[in-house]
Design an enzyme around this catalytic site. Structure first.
Site: not given
Ligand code: FES
Ligand code: FES
Length: 127
Positions: A37, A39, A63, A106
């Site tokens: 993603c 991140d 996120c 995450c």
């Protein structure tokens, strides 16, 4: 997607956002990215002479689940030894935050950030 209340709490009131002085020999930095993603998470720890993590700060560009995961781990690592902090698993983080399957990576990012910070501390000490 619905975030759990715990994620929302960390996103609205993130703990320990910021930076520690990277030139301080007792400060180590873990910087990791999630290819899936894009991140990026930065986790810093300050380690006392007794090998206890006395402070931790994070900055995360990502996120809500990534922000919550890093906020949570700054709380968890404080007061721990490096070995204890190194035992924190992404499954502990995802369980605490009730992350859905698509957000598990995450929490893996947060585990990786802890590991990277510990490795950076050890390599700094070895010098
Ligand atoms: Fe990483 Fe949400 S996809 S920001
Ligand atoms: Fe990629 Fe959260 S969606 S770290």
């Amino acid at each position: 997607m619905a975030y759990s209340n715990k994620v929302i709490d960390h996103v609205e009131n993130p703990r320990n956002v910021g930076s520690l002085d990277k030139n301080d020999p007792s400060v180590a930095t873990g910087m990791v990215g999630a290819p899936a993603c894009g991140d990026v998470m930065k986790l810093q720890i300050k380690v006392s002479g007794e090998g206890i993590i006395e402070d931790a700060k994070f900055k995360t560009y990502g996120c809500g689940s990534a922000i919550a995961s890093s906020s949570l781990v700054t709380e968890w690592v404080k007061g721990k030894t490096l070995d204890e902090a190194g035992e924190i698993k992404n499954t502990d983080i995802s369980a605490e935050l009730e992350l859905p399957p698509v957000k598990i990576h995450c929490s893996i990012l947060a585990e990786d950030a802890i590991q990277a910070a510990i490795a950076d501390y050890k390599s700094k000490q070895a010098k």
